[in-house]
Design a protein around this motif. Structure first.
Motif, PDB file in Angstrom:
ATOM      1  N   ARG A  73      10.508  -0.719   4.689  1.00 36.94           N
ATOM      2  CA  ARG A  73       9.756   0.429   4.176  1.00 36.94           C
ATOM      3  C   ARG A  73      10.635   1.192   3.189  1.00 36.94           C
ATOM      4  O   ARG A  73      11.787   1.504   3.482  1.00 36.94           O
ATOM      5  CB  ARG A  73       9.322   1.344   5.325  1.00 36.94           C
ATOM      6  CG  ARG A  73       8.452   2.515   4.862  1.00 36.94           C
ATOM      7  CD  ARG A  73       7.761   3.214   6.006  1.00 36.94           C
ATOM      8  NE  ARG A  73       6.701   2.401   6.576  1.00 36.94           N
ATOM      9  CZ  ARG A  73       5.481   2.243   6.054  1.00 36.94           C
ATOM     10  NH1 ARG A  73       5.167   2.833   4.929  1.00 36.94           N
ATOM     11  NH2 ARG A  73       4.587   1.507   6.659  1.00 36.94           N
ATOM     12  N   GLU A  93       0.860  -1.175   0.000  1.00 36.13           N
ATOM     13  CA  GLU A  93       0.000   0.000   0.000  1.00 36.13           C
ATOM     14  C   GLU A  93       0.900   1.231   0.000  1.00 36.13           C
ATOM     15  O   GLU A  93       1.707   1.416   0.905  1.00 36.13           O
ATOM     16  CB  GLU A  93      -0.891   0.010   1.242  1.00 36.13           C
ATOM     17  CG  GLU A  93      -1.792   1.208   1.320  1.00 36.13           C
ATOM     18  CD  GLU A  93      -2.642   1.233   2.586  1.00 36.13           C
ATOM     19  OE1 GLU A  93      -3.126   2.316   2.939  1.00 36.13           O
ATOM     20  OE2 GLU A  93      -2.808   0.175   3.217  1.00 36.13           O
ATOM     21  N   LEU A  94       0.768   2.056  -1.015  1.00 38.28           N
ATOM     22  CA  LEU A  94       1.567   3.262  -1.145  1.00 38.28           C
ATOM     23  C   LEU A  94       0.857   4.407  -0.439  1.00 38.28           C
ATOM     24  O   LEU A  94      -0.324   4.648  -0.671  1.00 38.28           O
ATOM     25  CB  LEU A  94       1.768   3.610  -2.624  1.00 38.28           C
ATOM     26  CG  LEU A  94       2.622   4.839  -2.923  1.00 38.28           C
ATOM     27  CD1 LEU A  94       4.072   4.586  -2.521  1.00 38.28           C
ATOM     28  CD2 LEU A  94       2.535   5.177  -4.404  1.00 38.28           C
ATOM     29  N   LYS A  95       1.592   5.098   0.420  1.00 42.09           N
ATOM     30  CA  LYS A  95       1.058   6.277   1.106  1.00 42.09           C
ATOM     31  C   LYS A  95       1.777   7.493   0.549  1.00 42.09           C
ATOM     32  O   LYS A  95       2.988   7.487   0.377  1.00 42.09           O
ATOM     33  CB  LYS A  95       1.265   6.164   2.608  1.00 42.09           C
ATOM     34  CG  LYS A  95       0.509   4.997   3.196  1.00 42.09           C
ATOM     35  CD  LYS A  95       0.653   4.926   4.680  1.00 42.09           C
ATOM     36  CE  LYS A  95      -0.162   3.728   5.176  1.00 42.09           C
ATOM     37  NZ  LYS A  95      -0.152   3.641   6.600  1.00 42.09           N
ATOM     38  N   LEU A  96       1.006   8.558   0.269  1.00 39.23           N
ATOM     39  CA  LEU A  96       1.566   9.739  -0.365  1.00 39.23           C
ATOM     40  C   LEU A  96       1.034  10.992   0.300  1.00 39.23           C
ATOM     41  O   LEU A  96      -0.175  11.123   0.522  1.00 39.23           O
ATOM     42  CB  LEU A  96       1.182   9.750  -1.856  1.00 39.23           C
ATOM     43  CG  LEU A  96       1.549  10.989  -2.663  1.00 39.23           C
ATOM     44  CD1 LEU A  96       3.050  11.094  -2.831  1.00 39.23           C
ATOM     45  CD2 LEU A  96       0.875  10.948  -4.022  1.00 39.23           C
ATOM     46  N   LEU A  97       1.943  11.899   0.597  1.00 39.80           N
ATOM     47  CA  LEU A  97       1.598  13.236   1.076  1.00 39.80           C
ATOM     48  C   LEU A  97       2.250  14.214   0.117  1.00 39.80           C
ATOM     49  O   LEU A  97       3.423  14.066  -0.221  1.00 39.80           O
ATOM     50  CB  LEU A  97       2.139  13.471   2.489  1.00 39.80           C
ATOM     51  CG  LEU A  97       1.619  12.562   3.587  1.00 39.80           C
ATOM     52  CD1 LEU A  97       2.428  12.757   4.862  1.00 39.80           C
ATOM     53  CD2 LEU A  97       0.152  12.853   3.841  1.00 39.80           C
ATOM     54  N   ALA A 156       6.421   9.839  -0.494  1.00 43.60           N
ATOM     55  CA  ALA A 156       5.687   8.598  -0.707  1.00 43.60           C
ATOM     56  C   ALA A 156       6.432   7.474   0.004  1.00 43.60           C
ATOM     57  O   ALA A 156       7.669   7.458   0.035  1.00 43.60           O
ATOM     58  CB  ALA A 156       5.578   8.286  -2.188  1.00 43.60           C
ATOM     59  N   SER A 157       5.666   6.546   0.577  1.00 45.11           N
ATOM     60  CA  SER A 157       6.304   5.406   1.236  1.00 45.11           C
ATOM     61  C   SER A 157       5.403   4.186   1.140  1.00 45.11           C
ATOM     62  O   SER A 157       4.188   4.299   0.978  1.00 45.11           O
ATOM     63  CB  SER A 157       6.609   5.718   2.704  1.00 45.11           C
ATOM     64  OG  SER A 157       5.408   5.789   3.455  1.00 45.11           O
ATOM     65  N   ALA A 158       6.041   3.027   1.257  1.00 42.30           N
ATOM     66  CA  ALA A 158       5.315   1.766   1.248  1.00 42.30           C
ATOM     67  C   ALA A 158       6.114   0.743   2.042  1.00 42.30           C
ATOM     68  O   ALA A 158       7.345   0.728   1.971  1.00 42.30           O
ATOM     69  CB  ALA A 158       5.103   1.262  -0.171  1.00 42.30           C
TER      70      ALA A 158
END
Length: 123
Positions: free
Chosen positions: A97, A7-11, A23-25
């Motif tokens: 991560r 799941e890619l998280k992006l701010l 961005a992190s996953a």
């Protein structure tokens, strides 16, 4: 992320004509971080149609994994609408991560890049 499901998280935000993003996953497999980061970097450069002028250099970030080592990639390319863009991107991992921290802008202000990248802290 390559062969890894994640799941890619992006701010992100836009300020002063530049887009700043983190961005992190968690790929759950620390042994795959080198391959995933290499694929991510290649995909990001292809996305902006960066030519062979992309330059990679080591980036020091306390708390980041040392294998693979953190790198900064500077490139010139084009946005999807054809407008020229520059990017400065740091790729790194912490355990399983993976991270991409990037600035996109027609012209990246050196002081903005310095402030943005020097503010990176890992716990």
């Amino acid at each position: 992320m390559g062969e890894q499901l994640a799941e890619l998280k992006l701010l992100s935000c836009t300020a002063g004509g530049a887009t700043f993003a983190v961005a992190s996953a968690d790929i759950t497999n620390a042994a795959a971080t080198s391959a995933v980061l290499a694929q991510w970097q290649a995909a990001a450069l292809a996305n902006i149609q960066a030519g062979p002028s992309a330059v990679s250099s080591p980036f020091k970030l306390l708390g980041a994994s040392t294998e693979p080592a953190a790198v900064m990639v500077k490139a010139q390319g084009k946005r999807p609408d054809g407008v020229p863009t520059n990017s400065q991107t740091v790729y790194f991992a912490q355990g399983s991560r993976v991270f991409q921290v990037v600035i996109y802008a027609e012209k990246i202000a050196p002081e903005a890049a310095q402030t943005f990248f020097s503010s990176l802290k890992l716990e």
